[in-house]
Design a protein around this motif. Structure first.
Motif, PDB file in Angstrom:
ATOM      1  N   UNK A 194       0.834  -1.209   0.000  1.00 23.69           N
ATOM      2  CA  UNK A 194       0.000   0.000   0.000  1.00 23.69           C
ATOM      3  C   UNK A 194       0.867   1.257   0.000  1.00 23.69           C
ATOM      4  N   UNK A 195       1.962   1.201   0.730  1.00 21.62           N
ATOM      5  CA  UNK A 195       2.883   2.342   0.747  1.00 21.62           C
ATOM      6  C   UNK A 195       3.452   2.590  -0.648  1.00 21.62           C
ATOM      7  N   UNK A 196       3.811   1.532  -1.353  1.00 23.20           N
ATOM      8  CA  UNK A 196       4.337   1.676  -2.718  1.00 23.20           C
ATOM      9  C   UNK A 196       3.306   2.314  -3.651  1.00 23.20           C
ATOM     10  N   UNK A 197       2.023   2.117  -3.339  1.00 24.34           N
ATOM     11  CA  UNK A 197       0.960   2.701  -4.138  1.00 24.34           C
ATOM     12  C   UNK A 197       0.662   4.149  -3.740  1.00 24.34           C
ATOM     13  N   UNK A 198       1.390   4.670  -2.739  1.00 21.42           N
ATOM     14  CA  UNK A 198       1.220   6.058  -2.339  1.00 21.42           C
ATOM     15  C   UNK A 198       0.286   6.293  -1.185  1.00 21.42           C
TER      16      UNK A 198
END
Length: 285
Positions: A184-188
């Motif tokens: 989820x972090x990689x998705x912003x």
């Protein structure tokens, strides 16, 4: 703009008959930049859950403010911006995983084809596609936490608030939940979580705050708050005994010790389980 801004938050709870009240949070301030993972740690009763409930609008602070993407935490617009997974979520055990996610999707205003597609997307993200038609009464603790993550994400929030997301979950389930958070972090997405499992917080969080008796006693980036300036680590791949002796001689009194690097117990556990699973699949083939 920060995703979360908490300024001088105070919250107390009255005792029975007006006596023995508890001052849960005392002037806590913190900021969470967008697209980062923030970990709030501290012993039980330190005020972590109180801060999270104030942020999602479940509690009104005595003083101070909570803002989410520039809006007050109690603003109606934040209902679509925030996904929340409490420490002990309650689910209807007679529903299946798919029915549960779809139910929360309907509460968030989804319907028709959009609801069906989003439900399937969330079940796949949570690793529950194969268990979608099983009733929650047969789910493990880790599976229940993952279906909780799915329901918290169903309305596409920009901020995910997690209260002890891996509490009571076995190592494999805990690893799966952390992988979801990192994805989820990689998705912003911005993630705000609290936990007492410090090794897990250190692995996935960009910034951290330490609470004690309702006060923020330390805060900063994970790198800055864990740095030890009194020692320096040097990593070598397959060093020979002769090389280590030369380095020790050069280091003199600064030399402390040399020992093989260690893997975490969790990584050893998961690697062993995966090896057994692969062995079983090969034997079947």
């Amino acid at each position: 703009m920060n995703a979360v801004e908490i300024e001088s938050l105070h919250k107390s709870f009255p005792g029975h008959w007006g006596k023995g009240g508890v001052y849960a949070v005392k002037g806590v301030s913190l900021q969470i930049p967008q697209g980062t993972v923030y970990g709030l740690i501290g012993p039980n009763g330190s005020g972590k859950s109180t801060i999270m409930k104030a942020l999602v609008g479940l509690l009104s602070p005595d003083a101070g403010s909570c803002r989410v993407f520039g809006q007050p935490a109690t603003a109606a617009s934040n209902r679509k911006e925030i996904g929340f997974l409490p420490e002990n979520p309650y689910f209807y055990k007679f529903l299946t995983g798919e029915e549960t996610v779809r139910f929360y999707g309907k509460l968030c205003g989804l319907q028709g084809k959009a609801l069906k597609e989003r439900t399937q997307e969330m079940l796949e993200l949570a690793g529950l596609k194969d268990a979608a038609h099983r009733r929650l009464g047969g789910y493990s603790k880790g599976m229940l936490q993952r279906v909780g993550l799915a329901q918290a994400l169903v309305q596409r929030p920009r901020l995910l608030v997690l209260d002890e997301p891996t509490a009571g979950v076995d190592p494999i389930g805990s690893r799966a939940i952390r992988d979801i958070i990192l994805n989820l972090k990689e998705q912003g997405m911005t993630v705000f979580l609290c936990s007492h499992l410090l090794e897990q917080v250190q692995e996935i969080c960009d910034n951290v705050g330490i609470l004690y008796q309702g006060c923020m006693i330390a805060a900063g980036s994970m790198e800055s708050i864990t740095r030890d300036l009194s020692t320096t680590e040097i990593s070598l791949r397959n060093p020979s005994p002769e090389l280590l002796e030369k380095i020790q001689a050069l280091a003199g009194d600064s030399w402390l010790a040399a020992a093989p690097a260690r893997n975490s117990l969790e990584s050893v556990f998961i690697r062993g389980i995966k090896a057994k699973l692969q062995e079983g699949q090969q034997n079947k083939g």
